[in-house]
Structures are given as structure tokens and as C-alpha cells.
Design an enzyme around this catalytic site. Structure first.
Site, short mmCIF file in Angstrom:
data_model
loop_
_atom_site.label_atom_id
_atom_site.label_comp_id
_atom_site.label_asym_id
_atom_site.label_seq_id
_atom_site.Cartn_x
_atom_site.Cartn_y
_atom_site.Cartn_z
N HIS A 116 0.84 -1.21 0.00
CA HIS A 116 0.00 0.00 0.00
C HIS A 116 0.87 1.27 0.00
CE1 HIS A 116 -3.35 -2.69 1.25
NE2 HIS A 116 -2.38 -3.27 1.96
N SER B 59 14.86 22.15 -14.88
CA SER B 59 13.68 22.95 -15.14
C SER B 59 14.14 24.28 -15.70
CB SER B 59 12.92 23.18 -13.82
OG SER B 59 12.11 24.34 -13.92
#
Ligand code: ARG
Length: 463
Positions: free
Chosen positions: A157, A278
């Protein structure tokens, strides 16, 4: 001008819209080499069977060799008016050798021709992909051996579950890629039969030797039913299924790399060669290659679904719908190649951050199962009861904000009086992984043995 291949029945030339929808030359030119190879096998058989004079067969075969050279040299002019690779090649052959070229198409049709070419192409493609997957497995196994004892959190999970080793995690993918290779190998066995000589759909009255062409092209045998031979595309569907599954595995490891490289996790660092920046945020190191491996899985799965949809409503035998089998397949096979290469590069270069992984491995009470197992082994509690006791101890540790191994013994004893200081022998991530010695478990000794086994195997299959 009506079509020069079947103009006899026609007085008008095709509409531009027909040419636009019908022509496949823009994409099927890709298997020119397979087309020419199959034609050479066919004409050699026609000569041997006495169907075409030997001198014509030689002129055809030599002429096809010239066409091949022209295409490879980039001097060949492809024509959309000639629809596809088959007619483009045959038409150029006629220009080079004259009317004898017209004998090549005896006892065959474009229906068995395209099925043959495509099988040859797909066979070559999966052989190349198999080698690439083996290389990826090798890189993973090398890293796994290096990190057989590097502890990291194992998740369920995406919540810390139990500590594992990084090597064990990587070897899980080696197993997956082994099954992917197995699926390609299985598909290869089934696709390796020759449709050539099925002709349009019913076979032919000429005394052809289908076993001879099958053998010449490396097929195991000729396909037994002419209708099946020209209309079967399950060989492509199988390969696309294997491609989609392999792509899904790549997508899962790509997703893990995306997670592991976040500053929040910081488990691994990709090399600059596989990182982008970026244009606005100077601090960014983005895992674009991993994201694209993950993202490109969409189109690969799309190719499988598209072809299943095309085939599902087709009556036997050939329908032109089947021409839609190619573009998606080429794209899916190419895409798998590109994504394997990118993943191989990322894995080979990436640097695990052992300290971050180890710290995280100890967090989140990841050894609560080890505590429960100790209660079962040493105090002989039934597992369910041990689970409850451990849960209460974890709750105590959480209340005081400490790890299990830092909780004082009296706190343990408050939940079960018989707990002794021996319990500390199983707490801690390192101890936990060392104890997992069951077959297939994460103990470093297991991982080392498995990584070496894979390195040996992959070394052998590569030679
Ligand atoms: N370009 C065609 C295809 O890819 C070749 C077979 C054409 N056959 C036909 N009967 N028109 O399927």
C-alpha cells in the site's frame, strides 16, 4: 491511367481519397528486406518446381538484389500509387529486368506475401527485444549483487511494511523480465510457421513446394490451412500482449524511480545523463526518462487493444482492415525498444543512497512482524495473539515517539510479562532482513546467491 497491376478490369483511375486511405507504402516499406527475402525464396522454389524457367528465376532474384541495394542506398523512389511495398518492389523489378518480372507473382498473392513478410519482421523484432531485455536483466543483477545487503523499506500500500534489501527489490524485476522474455519466446514458437503459398486464400493449382520456402525462410513448417494462413493475426496479438506486459513492468519500475528520486524519499540519485532540469526552477532534477517509460506504456497497450478491435469482426479470409495491423505494431515494438534502452541506462548509472534507505527501513515500525514472530517462537504464543500483543507494543512506542528497539524493556513487559531482553535481538531492520532466509526471502545471503545465479545465466545466454 488505371492501375498497372490490375488495370485490365478498370477504366478509371483511383480517386485521390482512395489512394490516401488505401496506400500503406508509407509504413510497410519498413519490411522491404523481409519482402525481398521472401520473394527470392519463392522464385527459387518456382524454378526448382519447374513452374518458372531457371533463367527467368535467376533474372528475378538478381533483380530483387538490385532493388534491395537501391532501397538501402536511399535511391529507390517509393510510390503511393503503387499502394504497398509488394507492388513497389515488383514494379521496380519490372523496370530493371523487363517482362520476366511478371512471373514472380505466380502461385502467390499479396495476402500470403504480407502475412509472410510480417511474420519475418515480427520475428526479427522480438529477437532484438529479447537481447535488450537480457541486457537490462544483467544491469539489474549486477546492481543487485552490489546491494545484496543494502537495507530499504519494503512497502505494501506504499506504506512501510517490512525491511527488504535493495538487491532483492531489483531481482524481483529480473524475474519479471525473465517471464517477459519467456512470453516472447513462446509467441515466437507459434508464429514461426510459413503462410507463403497459401496464395489468395485457397492454395494454388501449381505444384509448389511450401516446405522448401518455409525452410529457406527459417520457418519450422508451412501453415496447414490456407484460409488460416492469410487471415491469422493472433501471432501479432500475442506479441503485442507480451509487449504490453513487458511495458507494464517497465512502467512499474519507472514509477518506483520517480518515487525514489523525490527529495522526500531520496533513495536513489539518477546520473546527470538521465536527468533533466527545469527552465524556471534551478533546484530541479527531474526523472523525465522514467516518466516517459511510464507514460509510453499507454500507447503500447493501445496498440494491442486497437488490433484486437480490428480483428474481432473479420470474416475469413483476408480483408483490407488487416492492413491496420502494422502501424500500431511497429510503434509498440519501437517504443518497447526505446523504453528498455532508457531503463537500462538509468539502472546502470543510478546511485542508491544507502543511508536514506536504511533510515527509512527502520521507520514506521517495520519490524513489528519480527516482534510478533519472536513471541510465537520464544514464548510459544499463537500468531494471532502475538499480533495483538505486538500491536499494543507498537502503540506504546508510537505514544512515546520512539522506535521499537528504543522502547524500554518494562514497556514490552507491560504488554506481556514473559518478554525478556532477548527480544531486542530481532528488532532493527538489519536483523530483520538477515532473518528472512526462507526460499525466495530477502536475506542478504539469498540475494547474493540469486544475483550470482542470474549473472551466470545471463552470461551464458549472452555468449
Ligand atoms: N498492403 C496489404 C496489407 O498490408 C497487402 C495485402 C493486400 N491484399 C489485398 N487483397 N488487397 O494488408
Amino acid at each position: 491511367m488505371s492501375n498497372k497491376m490490375w488495370g485490365g478490369r478498370f477504366s478509371q483511375s483511383p480517386d485521390a481519397a482512395l489512394e490516401a486511405i488505401n496506400a500503406s507504402i508509407d509504413f510497410d516499406r519498413r519490411f522491404y528486406a523481409q519482402d525481398i527475402r521472401a520473394s527470392q525464396a519463392h522464385v527459387a522454389m518456382l524454378a526448382k518446381s519447374g513452374i518458372v524457367p531457371k533463367s527467368d528465376a535467376k533474372a528475378i532474384s538478381d533483380g530483387l538484389g538490385k532493388v534491395l541495394k537501391e532501397i538501402e542506398a536511399g535511391t529507390f523512389t517509393f510510390s503511393r500509387a503503387l499502394e504497398d511495398i509488394h507492388l513497389n518492389v515488383e514494379s521496380r523489378l519490372a523496370e530493371i529486368i523487363g517482362p520476366a518480372a511478371g512471373r514472380l507473382h505466380t502461385a502467390r498473392s499479396r495476402n500470403d506475401q504480407v502475412a509472410t513478410d510480417f511474420r519475418l519482421y515480427v520475428r526479427d523484432a522480438i529477437d532484438a527485444l529479447d537481447a535488450m531485455l537480457a541486457e537490462l536483466q544483467l544491469r539489474l543483477a549486477e546492481k543487485a549483487l552490489e546491494h545484496a545487503g543494502t537495507v530499504m523499506p519494503g512497502f505494501t500500500h506504499l506504506q512501510s511494511a517490512q525491511p527488504v534489501t535493495f538487491g532483492h527489490h531489483l531481482l524481483a524485476y529480473v524475474e519479471m523480465f525473465a517471464r517477459d522474455r519467456g512470453r516472447f519466446a513462446d509467441a515466437r514458437v507459434r508464429l514461426n510457421e510459413s503462410p507463403l503459398g497459401a496464395a489468395a486464400l485457397a492454395g494454388t493449382g501449381f505444384p509448389i513446394d511450401r516446405a522448401m520456402t518455409a525452410k529457406a525462410l527459417g520457418f519450422a513448417r508451412p501453415m496447414a490451412n490456407s484460409l488460416d494462413a492469410v487471415s491469422a493475426r493472433d501471432f501479432v496479438l500475442e506479441v503485442l500482449s507480451a509487449t504490453a506486459i513487458a511495458s507494464t513492468h517497465l512502467s512499474r519500475i519507472a514509477e518506483e524511480i520517480v518515487i525514489w528520486t523525490t527529495p522526500q524519499f531520496g533513495f536513489v540519485t539518477l546520473s546527470d545523463k538521465f536527468t533533466t532540469g527545469s527552465s524556471i526552477m534551478p533546484q530541479k532534477r527531474n526523472p523525465d526518462a522514467a516518466e516517459l517509460v511510464r507514460g509510453k506504456t499507454g500507447r503500447v497497450i493501445g496498440a494491442l487493444v486497437a488490433l484486437l478491435t480490428v480483428i474481432k469482426g473479420l470474416p475469413l479470409a483476408y480483408s483490407k482492415d488487416m492492413q491496420e495491423d502494422k502501424e500500431g505494431t511497429f510503434d509498440a515494438l519501437d517504443t518497447l525498444g526505446v523504453t528498455i534502452a532508457a531503463m537500462t541506462g538509468m539502472i546502470a548509472d543510478m546511485k542508491p543512497n544507502s543511508d536514506a534507505m536504511k533510515n527509512a527501513a527502520g521507520a514506521g515500525y517495520s519490524t513489528a512482524t519480527d516482534l510478533a514472530d519472536w513471541l510465537v517462537r520464544d514464548l510459544k504464543l499463537p500468531f494471532r495473539e502475538a499480533h495483538h500483543v505486538s500491536g499494543r507494543i507498537v502503540a506504546r512506542a508510537a505514544r512515546s515517539g520512539v522506535a521499537l528497539e528504543d522502547l524500554p524493556l518494562h514497556e514490552f513487559q507491560a504488554e506481556h510479562a514473559k518478554i525478556t531482553k532477548a527480544v531486542f535481538g530481532v528488532l532493527g531492520a538489519d536483523k530483520s532482513v538477515k532473518s528472512r532466509t526462507s526460499f525466495g526471502g530477502t536475506a542478504p545471503g539469498n540475494v547474493t546467491r540469486e544475483a550470482k545465479k542470474w549473472l551466470r545465466r545471463l552470461g551464458r545466454s549472452a555468449s
